[in-house]
Design an enzyme around this catalytic site. Structure first.
Site, short mmCIF file in Angstrom:
data_model
loop_
_atom_site.label_atom_id
_atom_site.label_comp_id
_atom_site.label_asym_id
_atom_site.label_seq_id
_atom_site.Cartn_x
_atom_site.Cartn_y
_atom_site.Cartn_z
N ASP A 66 -23.49 85.90 54.79
CA ASP A 66 -22.54 86.96 55.15
C ASP A 66 -21.09 86.56 54.86
O ASP A 66 -20.18 86.94 55.59
CB ASP A 66 -22.68 87.36 56.64
CG ASP A 66 -24.11 87.69 56.99
OD1 ASP A 66 -24.75 88.39 56.21
OD2 ASP A 66 -24.58 87.24 58.06
N GLU A 67 -20.88 85.78 53.81
CA GLU A 67 -19.52 85.33 53.48
C GLU A 67 -18.75 86.36 52.66
O GLU A 67 -17.56 86.17 52.37
CB GLU A 67 -19.55 84.01 52.69
CG GLU A 67 -20.13 82.82 53.44
CD GLU A 67 -21.61 82.64 53.14
OE1 GLU A 67 -22.19 83.55 52.52
OE2 GLU A 67 -22.18 81.60 53.53
N LYS A 79 -20.21 87.59 49.62
CA LYS A 79 -20.55 87.23 48.23
C LYS A 79 -20.66 88.46 47.34
O LYS A 79 -20.34 88.40 46.16
CB LYS A 79 -21.89 86.46 48.19
CG LYS A 79 -21.83 85.11 48.90
CD LYS A 79 -23.17 84.41 48.87
CE LYS A 79 -24.22 85.06 49.72
NZ LYS A 79 -23.97 85.04 51.17
N GLY A 89 -28.02 90.96 52.59
CA GLY A 89 -27.29 92.23 52.68
C GLY A 89 -25.96 92.05 52.00
O GLY A 89 -25.09 91.34 52.50
N HIS A 90 -25.80 92.64 50.82
CA HIS A 90 -24.55 92.52 50.08
C HIS A 90 -23.87 93.89 50.03
O HIS A 90 -24.42 94.84 49.50
CB HIS A 90 -24.82 92.00 48.66
CG HIS A 90 -25.29 90.57 48.65
ND1 HIS A 90 -25.85 89.97 47.55
CD2 HIS A 90 -25.29 89.64 49.61
CE1 HIS A 90 -26.17 88.71 47.85
NE2 HIS A 90 -25.83 88.50 49.10
N GLN A 126 -27.79 84.60 51.27
CA GLN A 126 -27.68 83.68 52.41
C GLN A 126 -26.60 82.61 52.13
O GLN A 126 -25.68 82.90 51.40
CB GLN A 126 -29.03 83.03 52.76
CG GLN A 126 -30.07 84.01 53.30
CD GLN A 126 -30.86 84.72 52.22
OE1 GLN A 126 -31.30 84.11 51.27
NE2 GLN A 126 -31.04 86.01 52.38
N GLY A 145 -28.58 94.87 61.68
CA GLY A 145 -27.69 95.50 62.63
C GLY A 145 -27.35 94.61 63.84
O GLY A 145 -26.62 95.03 64.73
N SER A 179 -9.72 86.96 49.33
CA SER A 179 -10.02 88.38 49.48
C SER A 179 -9.37 88.87 50.77
O SER A 179 -9.55 88.28 51.83
CB SER A 179 -11.53 88.58 49.52
OG SER A 179 -11.83 89.90 49.89
P1 IMP Z 1 -35.37 84.92 57.22
O1 IMP Z 1 -34.64 84.64 55.96
O2 IMP Z 1 -35.58 86.39 57.48
O3 IMP Z 1 -36.66 84.15 57.33
O4 IMP Z 1 -34.46 84.42 58.45
C1 IMP Z 1 -34.18 83.04 58.66
C2 IMP Z 1 -32.76 82.85 59.16
O5 IMP Z 1 -31.84 83.18 58.12
C3 IMP Z 1 -32.38 83.75 60.34
O6 IMP Z 1 -31.46 83.04 61.17
C4 IMP Z 1 -31.68 84.91 59.69
O7 IMP Z 1 -30.78 85.57 60.54
C5 IMP Z 1 -30.94 84.18 58.57
N1 IMP Z 1 -30.63 85.04 57.42
C6 IMP Z 1 -31.48 85.47 56.48
N2 IMP Z 1 -30.84 86.21 55.55
C7 IMP Z 1 -29.56 86.24 55.92
C8 IMP Z 1 -28.37 86.81 55.34
O8 IMP Z 1 -28.39 87.45 54.28
N3 IMP Z 1 -27.21 86.60 56.02
C9 IMP Z 1 -27.16 85.87 57.16
N4 IMP Z 1 -28.22 85.31 57.73
C10 IMP Z 1 -29.41 85.48 57.11
#
Ligand code: IMP
Length: 416
Positions: free
Chosen positions: A13-14, A16, A40-41, A212, A290, A401
Site C-alpha cells: 500500500d505504498e 505503487k 490493490g492498486h 505488496q 476495506g 508524490s
Molecule cells: P495474503 O497475501 O492474502 O495471504 O495475506 C497475507 C498478508 O499480506 C496479510 O497481512 C495481508 O493483509 C497482507 N497483504 C496482502 N496483500 C496486500 C496488499 O496488497 N497490501 C497490503 N497488505 C497486503
C-alpha cells in the site's frame, strides 16, 4: 533494454500503482511477477479512479502490453470481472497471461478461510496462500492446463481429491462454471517468458510492477505475517521468466509514514490519536478488504532492511502531502531490545514484538504542498524530513508524490 522495477519498500500500500502509471507513460510493457488479487492498486487519471487488483497498472493506457507473469496466482473470475469493469470505463487493454501462472479456484478461498480460523495472519482471504501451497507441493493448476478443457478435466480427475479441502462442488460443476471463462481467457494465455525475451531483444522498455511490499516477502518479511510470494526485486527474474541482468534499475516506493494491514509486530505503530488523523486524511482503508490500516511513523530500520535486500537506485516518496499540518514529524531510527539499540530487523516474531522504537523528532510543516511540482518550492522542514531519510538510508530520493493525480509529482532526476 531499459527496464525498471517498482518495489514496495514497506508493508504494501505504498502507492505503487500511481508511480507505475507515472513511469509507464513511455513503457512498452508493464509486468506483474507475483501475488494475485490480494493487491490493490489505485490509479487516478483524467478524473477517473481505477481500482486494480490483478491487472498490471499499464492497462489504463491502450498502447501498453500488460503481462501477468508466471509467478502470479490468478483467480480467473476476478480477472474477467476486472476486465469487464475496464471495458465499461472505455478501456481496451492489451494483456498476456503466462501459461505457467497458477490458478486460484474456489476451494483455495475456502482453505484460506479455514487456515485463518486457526492461524490468524489477517490474510485478504483471496486464496493466495493455498494456491502457492499447491504450487510448491507440485499439485497446482496452471493457466496452460486450465484453458485446455481436456487437460482441465484430466487435472481435476487426478488432483481434485488432494486439493479440494472441504469443497462439495463436483468436478463436473467446476467444468461447467468455468467453461465461458476459459473461452474468454484462452486467447491471452501464452509463454510470456518468450514474449518478454523477444521484446527485450528489440530494446523494449519494461516496467516490472511489484505488488505488496518487501516486509510482506515470504523470505525477507516479518514471517509468518507475510504473503506467500516474493515482492522483492529478487522475485522478478523467477516470476517474470527473465534473466536477472534484465532488471536494470530498482525504485523503492516508500510511503512518507508506515502502514500495515493484518496482524503481526509493528514497531513504529503511532498513537491512535495521530493514526486516526492520517487514516481519515489519506483514506487508509484496504483497497481489497476495506479493513482500516494500522499507521506508524516512518520506520528507517525496516527501510534499511529493504534497501539491503533490493539495492534501491532511488526512492519514490508517496503521500507526502498527508504529513502537512503536524507540529512535529517522527522517524524511527533504531529498535531498543532489552536495553540495547539495534539497527536491524530481528527474524523471530517474538523478538521483533519485544522491540521498542527509537524515535527522532523533526519539525513539521503546515503548508499545503499538494500543488507543488518543484523540489525547491517545498517548505524547508519538508525538505529536511526527506533529506534525513536520504542521509540515514543512503538512498537518494528521486521523486515525491504529493497527491493521487499523475501531475501531483515532484521529479528530481530522470528515472526512466
Ligand atoms: P495474503 O497475501 O492474502 O495471504 O495475506 C497475507 C498478508 O499480506 C496479510 O497481512 C495481508 O493483509 C497482507 N497483504 C496482502 N496483500 C496486500 C496488499 O496488497 N497490501 C497490503 N497488505 C497486503
Amino acid at each position: 533494454m531499459p527496464s525498471i522495477a517498482i518495489i514496495g519498500a514497506q508493508w504494501g500500500d505504498e502507492g505503487k500503482g500511481k508511480i507505475t502509471d507515472f513511469l509507464s507513460g513511455s513503457a512498452d510493457f508493464v509486468v506483474r511477477f507475483q501475488g494475485g488479487d490480494n493487491a490493490g492498486h489505485t490509479i487516478h487519471s483524467k478524473g477517473v479512479k481505477y481500482a486494480l487488483h490483478l491487472l498490471p497498472s499499464g492497462v489504463i493506457r491502450d498502447d501498453i502490453m500488460n503481462v501477468l507473469g508466471n509467478g502470479m496466482v490468478i483467480n480467473p473470475e476476478s480477472l474477467i470481472e476486472e476486465l469487464n469493469t475496464l471495458k465499461a470505463l472505455g478501456r481496451h487493454p492489451q494483456i498476456a497471461i503466462s501459461n505457467r501462472a497458477h490458478v486460484i479456484m474456489p476451494y483455495h478461498l475456502m482453505r484460506d478461510q479455514a487456515s485463518e480460523d486457526t492461524q490468524n495472519i489477517g490474510t485478504t482471504l483471496k486464496g493466495i496462500g493455498p494456491a502457492y501451497q499447491d504450487k510448491a507441493a507440485r499439485v497446482g493448476l496452471r493457466m496452460g492446463t486450465f484453458v485446455d478443457k481436456d487437460l482441465f478435466a484430466a487435472y481435476l480427475k487426478t488432483y481434485y481429491p488432494y486439493v479440494k479441502g472441504a469443497s462439495t462442488e463436483t468436478p463436473e460443476a467446476l467444468i461447467r462454471r468455468y467453461a465461458p471463462i476459459i473461452d474468454a481467457l484462452k486467447p491471452f494465455v501464452q509463454d510470456t517468458s518468450v514474449l518478454l525475451s523477444e521484446a527485450i531483444k528489440k530494446d523494449a522498455k519494461v516496467v516490472f510492477e511489484g505488488a505488496q511490499g518487501t516486509m510482506l516477502d515470504i523470505e525477507q518479511g516479518t514471517y509468518p505475517y507475510v504473503t506467500s510470494s516474493s515482492p522483492t526485486a529478487a522475485g522478478i527474474p523467477l516470476g517474470a521468466g527473465v534473466a536477472p541482468k534484465h532488471v536494470q534499475k530498482v525504485l523503492g516506493i516508500v510511503k512518507a509514514y508506515n502502514s500495515r494491514v493484518g496482524e503481526g509486530p509493528f514497531v513504529s505503530e503511532m498513537p491512535e490519536k495521530d493514526a486516526h488523523i492520517i487514516r481519515e486524511k489519506a483514506n487508509e482503508y484496504g483497497t481489497t478488504t476495506g479493513r482500516p490500516r494500522r499507521i506508524g511513523y516512518l520506520d528507517l530500520v525496516a527501510l534499511k532492511h529493504a534497501h539491503r535486500v533490493n539495492h534501491f537506485d532511488a526512492f519514490a516518496i508517496t503521500l507526502f502531502d498527508v504529513l502537512s499540518g503536524f507540529e512535529s514529524l517522527h522517524l524511527v531510527t533504531g529498535y531498543r531490545l532489552n536495553g540495547t539499540v539495534i539497527d536491524y530487523v530481528p527474524a523471530e516474531r517474538e523478538t521483533l514484538q519485544a522491540c521498542e522504537p527509537v524515535i527522532e523528532t523533526l519539525p513539521g510543516f503546515d503548508e499545503d504542498i499538494s500543488g507543488l511540482t518543484d523540489w525547491n518550492a517545498l517548505p524547508d522542514h519538508a525538505r529536511q524530513y526527506l533529506q534525513r531519510i536520504e542521509t540515514l538510508t543512503g538512498v537518494p530520493v528521486g521523486m515525491v508524490s504529493v497527491g493521487p493525480d499523475r501531475r501531483q509529482t515532484i521529479l528530481m532526476t530522470r528515472i526512466f
